[in-house]
Design a protein around this motif. Structure first.
Motif, mmCIF file in Angstrom:
data_model
loop_
_atom_site.group_PDB
_atom_site.id
_atom_site.type_symbol
_atom_site.label_atom_id
_atom_site.label_comp_id
_atom_site.label_asym_id
_atom_site.label_seq_id
_atom_site.Cartn_x
_atom_site.Cartn_y
_atom_site.Cartn_z
ATOM 1 N N GLY A 250 0.731 -1.464 -0.165
ATOM 2 C CA GLY A 250 0.083 0.130 0.024
ATOM 3 C C GLY A 250 0.928 1.171 0.098
ATOM 4 N N ALA A 251 1.912 1.221 0.806
ATOM 5 C CA ALA A 251 2.888 2.378 0.853
ATOM 6 C C ALA A 251 3.439 2.546 -0.310
ATOM 7 N N GLY A 252 3.773 1.438 -1.038
ATOM 8 C CA GLY A 252 4.578 1.590 -2.514
ATOM 9 C C GLY A 252 3.545 2.024 -3.339
ATOM 10 N N CYS A 253 2.233 1.760 -3.290
ATOM 11 C CA CYS A 253 1.310 2.275 -4.295
ATOM 12 C C CYS A 253 1.182 3.694 -4.143
ATOM 13 N N ALA A 254 1.200 4.489 -2.871
ATOM 14 C CA ALA A 254 1.062 5.756 -2.910
ATOM 15 C C ALA A 254 2.349 6.327 -3.092
ATOM 16 N N LEU A 255 3.505 5.837 -2.916
ATOM 17 C CA LEU A 255 4.741 6.522 -3.366
ATOM 18 C C LEU A 255 4.677 6.513 -4.951
ATOM 19 N N ASP A 256 4.604 5.429 -5.487
ATOM 20 C CA ASP A 256 4.454 5.565 -7.018
ATOM 21 C C ASP A 256 3.200 6.485 -7.512
ATOM 22 N N ALA A 257 2.196 6.400 -6.903
ATOM 23 C CA ALA A 257 1.189 7.495 -7.413
ATOM 24 C C ALA A 257 1.496 8.782 -7.207
ATOM 25 N N VAL A 258 2.122 9.207 -6.034
ATOM 26 C CA VAL A 258 2.438 10.494 -6.078
ATOM 27 C C VAL A 258 3.523 10.899 -6.613
ATOM 28 N N THR A 259 4.424 10.111 -6.869
ATOM 29 C CA THR A 259 5.633 10.553 -7.884
ATOM 30 C C THR A 259 5.282 10.692 -9.463
ATOM 31 N N ARG A 260 4.203 9.901 -9.867
ATOM 32 C CA ARG A 260 3.553 10.298 -11.171
ATOM 33 C C ARG A 260 2.643 11.494 -11.387
#
Length: 528
Positions: free
Chosen positions: A71-81
């Protein structure tokens, strides 16, 4: 003969690949961060400020449910896009499965064995992907991870070439991302490195390298990195139910957010989002049933039990792998925080927020430990200092009779109402799982986003960290060496900020007993 020479040539080039790999990784993270803006370059917003952002934002692009590694990985991926991103977690970050692992970053030696023996291309690609992600994690969080040599003892002559070939294949699959080349030890050398090992019938040993990391802190570093890049994240924020609205084009109901409850205050509020991602691990099916009550389960939970025993059971810098236990499972025996971790088990279980390790599992691990240690070492039940059980969210295989044979792969599914679910997988591959999930979510919800930028993206605490950072802490703040090392390995480059915060209180740095590690008591008042 020519094929054999070519193979030997490749094996001999592995050290060269190892030398090249770090340089390539450094270039990767330079490229990853070149175009990214950091909204919170200094102080991160408080939890209250994050909750306000969740309430006040009209609509997020992506809302992630679940604050574990994936979940944290998805959040980091999304916000850096450049997507407007939110994350909610009903307990604390990494309070579940993500903090109850074997603490390894690995490709999976046994999965490679199955891939070769069964000619399973899917498992081979899973190992290859995991080895790539292992190298990436070691690069982006050097303060929380490091290579660890692991010994595979051999007690039958015919097993030596068999295991050697398998471990060398593991090196070759890693390619330029091989940490260090594996090697063979004689009986005397094996006992020199691991004196607690059982001597009877010992032929020799093979040593290979995988990564070891602080899983809970790594999870938190990913979540903090997402917050630093602008994601609104909040723990102790529970999803009560999903919000839906009727789509004008299709006439079907679509997920458009969640109803949340602040677990601390009891207040409820709505969070609207174009896309909701279900990354709740073992609780995957619970959230899916909020979307569709009659949906079939896709996760088969499996309990993995570990025990903690005193540090004198293993050397400080060498792990051990039992490749074939009495029931066919694999047991690791690893040094950790001046202690020894032994595990894991693999058995079907019920999903619960607080799984408790069973006495049968603890005794099973102790029995396997006895089988590999010298008779001079008395393995006692009373030596078990702690034990934990983590629930793996394995993807159900209808043709499988037990969880041991389930592939640790993952699936990304999108329901008719648009709920995106990521299930399965393993800790090491959290980043690639997140990338695949966001790719699917962006396509399904027609979101405008950049390409993935998380390969090589340094995590919280990685910047400014060096292996000798703790010396500066000793010199500048007069800390005990062990305290300084704990700060450096836990907070990385942010350790100076922590030391300054504690210094302001005027308190000394008392130390908790070694069983808990070297932990400054003042940390309790400065948790994020």
């Amino acid at each position: 003969s020519s094929c054999r020479k070519a193979l030997l040539g490749i094996i001999n080039m592995i050290p060269l690949f190892v030398w090249i790999c770090p340089a390539q990784a450094r270039l990767a993270h330079v490229a990853a961060e070149a175009e990214l803006k950091v909204p919170y370059a200094d102080e991160l917003p408080s939890r209250q400020a994050q909750l306000s952002a969740l309430r006040d934002t009209a609509e997020f692009d992506v809302l992630v449910v679940g604050g574990g590694a994936t979940g944290a990985g998805c959040a980091l991926d999304a916000v850096t896009r450049n997507l407007k991103t939110a994350l909610v977690e009903r307990s604390d970050f990494s309070s579940g499965t993500s903090s109850r692992s074997t603490k390894l970053l690995h490709g999976g030696v046994r999965y490679l064995q199955k891939a070769i023996m069964k000619l399973d291309y899917e498992q081979y690609m899973m190992v290859k992907e995991a080895l790539h992600e292992r190298a990436n994690l070691l690069e982006i969080a050097p303060h929380l991870s490091a290579p660890l040599p692991i010994m595979l003892p051999v007690y039958k002559w015919w097993q030596l070439p068999y295991y050697w070939a398998g471990i060398k294949m593991y090196d070759l699959v890693a390619g330029i991302q091989c940490l260090k080349s594996s090697y063979v030890l004689t009986k005397s050398k094996a006992l020199e490195y691991f004196p607690m090992l059982k001597k009877d019938k010992l032929v020799g040993a093979i040593v290979y390298y995988d990564g070891q990391h602080n899983d809970a802190r790594m999870n938190l570093a990913i979540a903090l990195s997402a917050a630093r890049y602008g994601a609104a994240i909040a723990n102790y924020t529970e999803v009560v139910h999903l919000l839906k609205r009727k789509d004008q084009q299709s006439g079907k109901e679509k997920v458009c957010g969640v109803r949340c409850r602040d677990v601390i205050t009891g207040q409820e509020f709505d969070v609207k989002a174009k896309c909701v991602i279900n990354a709740t691990g073992p609780f995957t099916d619970s959230l899916r049933k909020m979307d569709e009550q009659e949906v079939a389960n896709i996760c088969q939970p499996s309990a993995g039990v570990h025990i903690v025993i005193p540090g004198y059971y293993s050397p400080d810098n060498m792990g051990l792998l039992d490749p074939a236990t009495s029931d066919g499972r694999v047991i690791f025996f690893l040094p950790w925080e001046n202690m020894t971790i032994a595990g894991t088990t693999d058995s079907p279980t019920n999903v619960t927020a607080h799984p408790i390790p069973g006495e049968d599992d603890i005794n099973f691990i102790l029995t396997e430990v006895r089988n590999y240690l010298s008779s001079d070492v008395e393995v006692r039940r009373g030596d078990v200092l702690a034990a934990w059980s983590g629930i793996r969210p394995l993807v159900t295989d209808p043709n499988s009779k037990d969880t041991q044979s389930i592939c640790r792969n993952h699936i990304v599914s999108i329901s008719e109402s648009g709920l995106v679910t990521i299930a399965g997988g393993k800790w090491t591959t959290y980043r690639s799982m997140a990338e695949e999930t966001l790719d699917a979510a962006i396509g399904a919800h027609s979101l405008t986003a950049e390409s993935c930028r998380t390969v090589g993206l340094m995590l919280e605490g990685a910047k400014g960290w060096t292996p000798t950072l703790y010396i500066r802490l000793v010199q500048d703040y007069g800390l005990e060496k062990e305290v300084a090392q704990h700060l450096a390995s836990t907070y990385g480059g942010r350790a100076f900020d922590v030391a300054k915060m504690a210094q302001v209180t005027g308190q000394r740095w008392p130390i908790v007993g070694k069983r808990l590690g070297w932990v400054p008591l003042t940390f309790e008042s400065i948790r994020y």
